[in-house]
Design an enzyme around this catalytic site. Structure first.
Site, PDB file in Angstrom:
ATOM      1  N   LYS A 183      -0.269  -8.042   9.216  1.00  0.00           N
ATOM      2  CA  LYS A 183      -0.844  -8.810   8.099  1.00  0.00           C
ATOM      3  C   LYS A 183      -2.205  -9.396   8.492  1.00  0.00           C
ATOM      4  O   LYS A 183      -2.649  -9.237   9.631  1.00  0.00           O
ATOM      5  CB  LYS A 183       0.151  -9.898   7.663  1.00  0.00           C
ATOM      6  CG  LYS A 183       1.462  -9.313   7.104  1.00  0.00           C
ATOM      7  CD  LYS A 183       1.296  -8.661   5.744  1.00  0.00           C
ATOM      8  CE  LYS A 183       2.385  -7.693   5.337  1.00  0.00           C
ATOM      9  NZ  LYS A 183       3.731  -8.205   5.174  1.00  0.00           N
TER      10      LYS A 183
HETATM   11  C1  LIG Z   1       5.201  -7.965   4.628  1.00  0.00           C
HETATM   12  C2  LIG Z   1       5.632  -8.360   3.267  1.00  0.00           C
HETATM   13  C3  LIG Z   1       6.690  -9.251   3.049  1.00  0.00           C
HETATM   14  C4  LIG Z   1       7.606  -9.712   4.141  1.00  0.00           C
HETATM   15  O1  LIG Z   1       6.962 -10.345   5.172  1.00  0.00           O
HETATM   16  P1  LIG Z   1       7.756 -10.601   6.545  1.00  0.00           P
HETATM   17  O2  LIG Z   1       6.951 -11.660   7.203  1.00  0.00           O
HETATM   18  O3  LIG Z   1       7.747  -9.301   7.292  1.00  0.00           O
HETATM   19  O4  LIG Z   1       9.113 -11.047   6.195  1.00  0.00           O
HETATM   20  C5  LIG Z   1       6.953  -9.664   1.765  1.00  0.00           C
HETATM   21  N1  LIG Z   1       6.248  -9.206   0.726  1.00  0.00           N
HETATM   22  C6  LIG Z   1       5.239  -8.322   0.882  1.00  0.00           C
HETATM   23  C7  LIG Z   1       4.488  -7.865  -0.317  1.00  0.00           C
HETATM   24  C8  LIG Z   1       4.920  -7.859   2.162  1.00  0.00           C
HETATM   25  O5  LIG Z   1       3.960  -6.942   2.319  1.00  0.00           O
END
Ligand SMILES: *Cc1c(COP(=O)(O)O)cnc(C)c1O
Length: 389
Positions: A189
């Protein structure tokens, strides 16, 4: 040219410094670093409360629990998202209602939202996604924005801001429009703690509940037990909570990343601009549409769409790119195409024409701070070779 991965985390001196502080402190889990990351995050967005957790999925689960979503409730989600957005609804035995998204942005628009809310009066909450780092149209003329429509329909609003730190709409930060918002610090991210997430809200009740449920339903966390002046071996359990706290090991990396978040965003924007400049005249390729200012976009993803008339299919395109050493990804295979949701909710792709059109051709290109202009040029000329033979 060395292989170009789809994603690569930039790590610098600060990460080592803060991580070493934690290692030397003798206490590796939730403490000063996690609290500091919460303060930094709340301060940046201008929200009252931030609650650090070990994933965005955890944050969304806590958010739904805190607003009282329960067995049989209906919660709106986009069909085009990661499964986490919908699975947390099932954690509480509630049911997702899937909405189509706009072509070339993968966003739920106010028009789509309004149509789904009008045809399904039982919806209690919505979790729209700021897809790819672009803010949803949250506010409009007072009644036309997504947040405004939710208020009018008495629908609680949880922002899935997993892609969108930092991003803005109408000069307001993503994460400040809904009842609660959830950010992700997963490994790929915009900023990362390896695994991690942040729940933010201005609502004291939501915050208090999330904070308690984050750590076993205990009425104050371990850090307070060890540092407050009161005799504090005793604690009470007020609910069967979860184990969702963020360790300081992760938070240390998060603080370092947070401090570079604006610089990172600018670097990703540089990549996006290069793609727009070099790829916009390929007629069988649809580039993502940026609806606001470039500066308001977090640029987490750069998803392009290979149109049906292209000389190669999306899958073949990905193979050819890989042969040239370029990593790509797909965001996403829509949820109505996943066995679980498809069977459980009897879903049909005909009800999601835009998501289906996106899915058939979508491929996400590398976009991260360390990507050099030379690498970007190579990616663009490779794409041109493949699509305009
Ligand atoms: C990555 C992601 C999540 C979940 O995030 P985590 O930190 O891995 O639990 C939720 N929603 C979207 C749109 C994502 O891309």
């Amino acid at each position: 040219m060395n292989p170009i991965p789809f994603a690569k985390v930039p790590i610098g001196k600060k990460e080592y410094t803060y991580l070493t502080e934690v290692l030397k402190s003798g206490w590796l889990t939730t403490s000063a670093k996690a609290h500091k990351l919460e303060d930094l995050f709340a301060g940046y967005l201008g929200v009252r409360y931030a609650c650090a957790v070990n994933s965005c999925t955890a944050a969304m689960h806590l958010a739904l629990e805190a607003i009282g979503i329960k067995n049989g409730d209906k919660v709106l989600v986009p069909a085009m998202t990661f499964t986490a957005t919908a699975e947390v609804i099932r954690y509480l035995k509630a049911d997702p209602v899937f909405a189509d998204v706009e072509y070339r942005t993968s966003l739920i628009t106010p028009e789509i939202l309004s149509q789904v809310l009008n045809s399904n009066r039982q919806i209690k909450a919505a979790i729209p996604v700021h897809f790819g780092g672009q803010a949803l149209e949250m506010t409009g003329n007072g009644t036309s924005g997504i947040a405004e429509l939710c208020r009018i329909h008495n629908v609680r609003l949880i922002e899935d801001a997993a892609h969108a730190f930092p991003a803005r709409h109408n000069n307001q930060w993503v994460g400040t429009f809904g009842d609660v918002a959830c950010f992700s610090f997963y490994a790929n991210k915009t900023i990362t703690t390896g695994e991690g997430g942040m729940l933010v809200t201005n609502d004291q009740e939501i915050y208090n509940r999330a904070k308690i449920m984050r750590l076993h339903g205990i009425d104050r966390d371990a850090w307070n037990r060890f540092t407050s002046g009161k005799p504090s071996w005793e604690y009470d359990v007020v609910a069967p909570g979860f184990k969702y706290n963020m360790p300081d090991l992760n938070a240390a990396v998060g603080i370092a990343q947070f401090e570079k978040a604006d610089a990172y965003r600018e670097q990703r924007q540089r990549c996006a601009l290069m793609y727009y400049k070099k790829l916009s005249n390929i007629s069988c390729l649809d580039l993502p549409v940026c609806k606001g200012a470039l500066q308001d976009h977090a640029w987490h993803l750069f998803p392009v769409i290979i149109k049906p008339e292209a000389p190669v299919s999306r899958n073949r395109f990905i193979e050819l790119m890989a042969e040239k050493g370029i990593g790509t990804s797909v965001h996403y295979k829509p949820l109505y195409r996943m066995t679980y949701y498809r069977q459980k909710y009897n879903l049909d792709e005909k009800d999601f024409p835009n998501a289906e059109r996106i899915w058939k051709g979508t491929v996400s290109l590398p976009i991260y701070p360390g990507l050099t202009n030379t690498e970007l040029n190579y990616i663009c000329s490779t794409i041109k070779c493949i699509l305009t033979p």
